[in-house]
Design a protein around this motif. Sequence first.
Motif, PDB file in Angstrom:
ATOM      1  N   VAL A 130      46.879  59.342  18.322  1.00  0.00           N
ATOM      2  CA  VAL A 130      46.518  59.121  19.719  1.00  0.00           C
ATOM      3  C   VAL A 130      45.104  59.652  19.938  1.00  0.00           C
ATOM      4  O   VAL A 130      44.816  60.809  19.628  1.00  0.00           O
ATOM      5  CB  VAL A 130      47.497  59.837  20.669  1.00  0.00           C
ATOM      6  N   VAL A 131      44.228  58.808  20.460  1.00  0.00           N
ATOM      7  CA  VAL A 131      42.842  59.222  20.700  1.00  0.00           C
ATOM      8  C   VAL A 131      42.485  58.985  22.165  1.00  0.00           C
ATOM      9  O   VAL A 131      43.225  58.335  22.904  1.00  0.00           O
ATOM     10  CB  VAL A 131      41.855  58.466  19.784  1.00  0.00           C
ATOM     11  N   ALA A 132      41.316  59.481  22.566  1.00  0.00           N
ATOM     12  CA  ALA A 132      40.925  59.444  23.975  1.00  0.00           C
ATOM     13  C   ALA A 132      40.737  58.024  24.499  1.00  0.00           C
ATOM     14  O   ALA A 132      40.807  57.797  25.708  1.00  0.00           O
ATOM     15  CB  ALA A 132      39.646  60.259  24.179  1.00  0.00           C
ATOM     16  N   HIS A 133      40.519  57.069  23.600  1.00  0.00           N
ATOM     17  CA  HIS A 133      40.328  55.681  24.043  1.00  0.00           C
ATOM     18  C   HIS A 133      41.557  55.137  24.762  1.00  0.00           C
ATOM     19  O   HIS A 133      41.468  54.116  25.463  1.00  0.00           O
ATOM     20  CB  HIS A 133      39.993  54.778  22.848  1.00  0.00           C
ATOM     21  N   ILE A 134      42.669  55.805  24.632  1.00  0.00           N
ATOM     22  CA  ILE A 134      43.877  55.375  25.342  1.00  0.00           C
ATOM     23  C   ILE A 134      43.651  55.350  26.850  1.00  0.00           C
ATOM     24  O   ILE A 134      44.344  54.669  27.593  1.00  0.00           O
ATOM     25  CB  ILE A 134      45.081  56.273  24.977  1.00  0.00           C
ATOM     26  N   CYS A 135      42.620  56.083  27.324  1.00  0.00           N
ATOM     27  CA  CYS A 135      42.330  56.082  28.757  1.00  0.00           C
ATOM     28  C   CYS A 135      41.699  54.755  29.201  1.00  0.00           C
ATOM     29  O   CYS A 135      41.712  54.421  30.388  1.00  0.00           O
ATOM     30  CB  CYS A 135      41.422  57.251  29.140  1.00  0.00           C
ATOM     31  N   ALA A 136      41.119  53.998  28.256  1.00  0.00           N
ATOM     32  CA  ALA A 136      40.453  52.743  28.592  1.00  0.00           C
ATOM     33  C   ALA A 136      41.434  51.580  28.670  1.00  0.00           C
ATOM     34  O   ALA A 136      41.385  50.755  29.571  1.00  0.00           O
ATOM     35  CB  ALA A 136      39.358  52.446  27.573  1.00  0.00           C
ATOM     36  N   ASP A 137      42.325  51.490  27.687  1.00  0.00           N
ATOM     37  CA  ASP A 137      43.401  50.502  27.730  1.00  0.00           C
ATOM     38  C   ASP A 137      44.514  50.966  26.780  1.00  0.00           C
ATOM     39  O   ASP A 137      44.317  51.883  25.983  1.00  0.00           O
ATOM     40  CB  ASP A 137      42.915  49.100  27.353  1.00  0.00           C
ATOM     41  N   GLY A 138      45.663  50.317  26.902  1.00  0.00           N
ATOM     42  CA  GLY A 138      46.810  50.738  26.087  1.00  0.00           C
ATOM     43  C   GLY A 138      47.122  49.812  24.944  1.00  0.00           C
ATOM     44  O   GLY A 138      48.185  49.922  24.326  1.00  0.00           O
ATOM     45  N   HIS A 139      46.207  48.888  24.626  1.00  0.00           N
ATOM     46  CA  HIS A 139      46.505  47.863  23.628  1.00  0.00           C
ATOM     47  C   HIS A 139      46.799  48.442  22.243  1.00  0.00           C
ATOM     48  O   HIS A 139      47.503  47.826  21.455  1.00  0.00           O
ATOM     49  CB  HIS A 139      45.342  46.878  23.509  1.00  0.00           C
ATOM     50  N   TYR A 140      46.262  49.594  21.968  1.00  0.00           N
ATOM     51  CA  TYR A 140      46.444  50.209  20.648  1.00  0.00           C
ATOM     52  C   TYR A 140      47.720  51.049  20.591  1.00  0.00           C
ATOM     53  O   TYR A 140      48.050  51.607  19.551  1.00  0.00           O
ATOM     54  CB  TYR A 140      45.223  51.071  20.326  1.00  0.00           C
ATOM     55  N   TYR A 141      48.429  51.110  21.725  1.00  0.00           N
ATOM     56  CA  TYR A 141      49.643  51.941  21.815  1.00  0.00           C
ATOM     57  C   TYR A 141      50.729  51.174  22.570  1.00  0.00           C
ATOM     58  O   TYR A 141      51.134  51.540  23.669  1.00  0.00           O
ATOM     59  CB  TYR A 141      49.328  53.272  22.506  1.00  0.00           C
ATOM     60  N   ILE A 142      51.186  50.095  21.955  1.00  0.00           N
ATOM     61  CA  ILE A 142      52.203  49.249  22.566  1.00  0.00           C
ATOM     62  C   ILE A 142      53.579  49.841  22.295  1.00  0.00           C
ATOM     63  O   ILE A 142      53.882  50.255  21.174  1.00  0.00           O
ATOM     64  CB  ILE A 142      52.116  47.815  22.004  1.00  0.00           C
ATOM     65  N   HIS A 143      54.414  49.888  23.324  1.00  0.00           N
ATOM     66  CA  HIS A 143      55.780  50.404  23.169  1.00  0.00           C
ATOM     67  C   HIS A 143      56.571  49.470  22.249  1.00  0.00           C
ATOM     68  O   HIS A 143      56.477  48.253  22.364  1.00  0.00           O
ATOM     69  CB  HIS A 143      56.458  50.498  24.535  1.00  0.00           C
ATOM     70  N   PRO A 144      57.355  50.025  21.331  1.00  0.00           N
ATOM     71  CA  PRO A 144      58.063  49.175  20.357  1.00  0.00           C
ATOM     72  C   PRO A 144      59.249  48.398  20.919  1.00  0.00           C
ATOM     73  O   PRO A 144      59.827  47.564  20.212  1.00  0.00           O
ATOM     74  CB  PRO A 144      58.527  50.182  19.292  1.00  0.00           C
TER      75      PRO A 144
END
Length: 414
Positions: A338-352
């Motif tokens: 998990v990196v700070a870019h998660i604040c910009a969008d959630g595309h890299y952290y999609i719920h399974p």
Amino acid sequence: MSKLKFIDLFAGAGGLSEGFVRAGFKPVAHVEMNKDACDTLRTRTAFHWLKEEGRISEYYDYLHGITTRKELWSKIPDHLIKSVINTEISEKSLPTIFEHIDEELGSSKVDLVIGGPPCQAYSVAGRVRKDMTDDPRNHLYKHYVEFLKKYQPKMFVFENVPGILSANNGHYLQLIFDAVREAGYELDKKVLNAQDFGVLQDRKRVIIIGWKNNLEIEYPQFYKVEQRFEVAKHLFSDLPKIKSGQGEWGVSPYIQDTNDYLKASGIRNGIEFTTQHISRFNNENDLEIYRIAVDKWVNEGKRLNYAELPPRLIKHNNTKTFTNRFQVVNHKGVSHTVVAHICADGHYYIHPDIIQNRSITVREAARIQSFPDDYFFESNRTAAYKQIGNAVPVLMAEGIAKEIKTLKNVFNVE
């Protein structure tokens, strides 16, 4: 015996600090330039003080929205609120920071300094974006060393990204080692992975540990925790099932009893609710991509290549690089970093879970970073994501702190 005292530099939202507090250390001061993170630190300071005073219900009143943040902060001693120093660490600000810390310390001594300067200047991604040679953040270590010189702690912990090892062909790292040794300390470094401390996340960090050069010790030995838990089954399963744009900033009750991982990690610690289980709103184009990505990952074990999407779904001109920009959190094992870019969008952290079809919530991101469920991130959703992405996982910090505390002939703690 009074608790061992530490100063937390570049403190962020307090993940590193929280781990040391859980291991029995006491913060003298947190120094952080971001206001939202400082507000989070003050709220967490209120939590710890009220808990020690047997008044924890007053903290829960705040989470329930019964009292305001101002009212919460007013319940604890003013010097504790002031111990969170909201300023940039610079040559100009050092005298004022030292003055604040000296006032808080009184006749006490600092046992430990912890923290790591902002990592963008050392990160591989940062170096790709622009020439970082003249970035002033490369030299923040000099200010860190000034704290060692002034307070003479027995030990320190310096955390950063693995990119620090190769930045400017290792020159920056050598500068740090030379400056620390000149200040009277010996030190060593290792790349440690958060998952080896029980965190459900593959997150590698360089941990530099130093000690006064008159102490006959070596870099601590950290023993790997056997990883037998999974994100979907053990980390997310008790949280309400919500879809894109749904959830609560305030209180959310659990939908299942706790489990062995949530208890052992301290993520669930007795109360029957959490907060900030709120997701982003996504447009239909993104949601369709999410469904494709989840189906591909869950059913085929393959990651989505952005360039292979149906042309009607491709909205970015660049299909040559960052083709993994849509990525599903690993449901069967540990999450990717998990990196700070998660604040910009959630595309890299999609719920399974394809039924929920969304990116992860603030609370789910916090859980991946092993923050306890009663940890509240101040300001707004974007600020909370950024604080979480920049943090040191609490369980990792606690593991480091516990091992340091047991070193012989250093702190002499039973």
